[in-house]
Design an enzyme around this catalytic site. Structure first.
Site, PDB file in Angstrom:
ATOM      1  CG  HIS A 139      -1.017  -8.177   5.983  1.00  9.72           C
ATOM      2  ND1 HIS A 139      -1.056  -7.982   4.626  1.00  9.72           N
ATOM      3  CD2 HIS A 139      -0.341  -7.116   6.502  1.00  9.72           C
ATOM      4  CE1 HIS A 139      -0.443  -6.842   4.328  1.00  9.72           C
ATOM      5  NE2 HIS A 139       0.008  -6.301   5.451  1.00  9.72           N
ATOM      6  CB  CYS A 171       2.933  -4.257   4.284  1.00 14.50           C
ATOM      7  SG  CYS A 171       1.633  -3.300   5.069  1.00 14.50           S
ATOM      8  CG  ASP A 216      -3.630 -10.075   4.032  1.00 17.02           C
ATOM      9  OD1 ASP A 216      -4.327  -9.235   4.629  1.00 17.02           O
ATOM     10  OD2 ASP A 216      -2.551  -9.790   3.490  1.00 17.02           O
TER      11      ASP A 216
END
Length: 288
Positions: free
Chosen positions: A256, A167, A224
């Site tokens: 994601h 991330c 995502d």
């Protein structure tokens, strides 16, 4: 190491306050990630030296989590770069997973000066009050300090240096590959590739492609919503034009944070495939 006064500089970035907001790591999982999923992976510390350490930096020290085999030494070194939630239990567990495989893994708390995100429950607070205020230059310097700490421990072979991040940390992987010429390989998990520059974040990964020193594997999800497929494809083309050794995997029907086993976004098949690819990438590029 003496903490600098307000207004002094460390490694080129401004030290905006006396001391550090975060002096110890979070216990358990970040509040914003609750409740934790029943499928959460828990890696024990049996046979490991694992726990919190303090890493000296130019303006004081930052907390970090370190894990390596208890016996032996000169282990390949992996920097584990936190998610947006800081160094909480998931990141610690990843360090232990690496250690079980014979690596020296270290995850420095890279928000130490700006704030403790582990107590926030609102993503907007995490980003607005802390994450947006963390300078890229500071992060690069702190990662360098983590490498120096590992080397001085006598347990790590920093000539075999890799980095992986998730991330927020996925973006950092690309930037650090352009920063450190001694890096052997990196693996970026769903890290943002493009963005609007500001004073603290002057470059995006796509802007530093020409400067990347190490082979990079990028692992992304087709669904995502924060990292559009067109930005992934733009990065793929930029790497190709620059002649860089890189591979980007785009997992279909995958969101994601698909490696985050403690969250609903976890996708077991994609996560396990990505982990296998990570280990093979490190082995093929001198981090083993």
């Amino acid at each position: 190491m003496q903490i600098q006064e307000r207004g002094e500089k460390a490694s080129g970035f401004d030290v905006s306050r006396r001391g550090f907001v975060v002096t110890t790591l979070a216990t358990g999982f970040a509040a914003a990630t609750q409740p934790v999923s029943a499928q959460t992976i828990a890696t024990d510390a049996k046979g490991l030296t694992a726990g919190e350490v303090k890493i000296p930096v130019k303006d004081g020290e930052i907390p970090a989590y370190r894990a390596c085999p208890a016996e032996g030494g000169s282990f390949p070194t992996v920097l584990v770069v936190q998610e947006i939630f800081g160094v909480h239990e998931h990141i610690k567990d990843i360090c232990r997973r690496f250690a079980k495989l014979g690596y020296y893994a270290v995850a420095p708390e890279l928000y130490a000066r700006q704030g403790d995100v582990s107590k926030f429950t609102d993503f907007r607070d995490i980003i607005g009050k802390v994450v947006s205020k963390v300078p890229d230059e500071q992060v690069m310097s702190d990662l360098d300090a983590a490498v120096a700490f590992a080397k001085e421990s006598g347990k790590a072979d920093t000539a075999k240096l890799g980095i992986t991040g998730y991330c927020w940390g996925g973006r950092i992987v690309w930037l650090y590959a352009a920063h450190n010429p001694n890096l052997k390989a990196g693996v970026a998990w769903y890290g943002r590739l493009v963005g609007d520059p500001d004073e603290l974040h002057p470059k995006s990964p796509i802007d530093v492609v020409d400067k990347i020193h190490a082979p990079i594997l990028g692992l992304y999800g087709e669904e995502d919503t924060g990292i559009p497929v067109n930005s992934v494809e733009a990065m793929r083309e930029a790497l190709k034009r620059a002649g860089k050794t890189a591979e980007i995997v785009l997992y279909p029907k995958t969101p994601h944070a698909f490696f985050a086993d403690y969250r609903p976004s976890y996708r077991k098949e994609s996560a396990e495939d990505g982990w296998k690819r990570l280990l093979a990438w490190f082995k093929a590029n001198g981090v083993a």
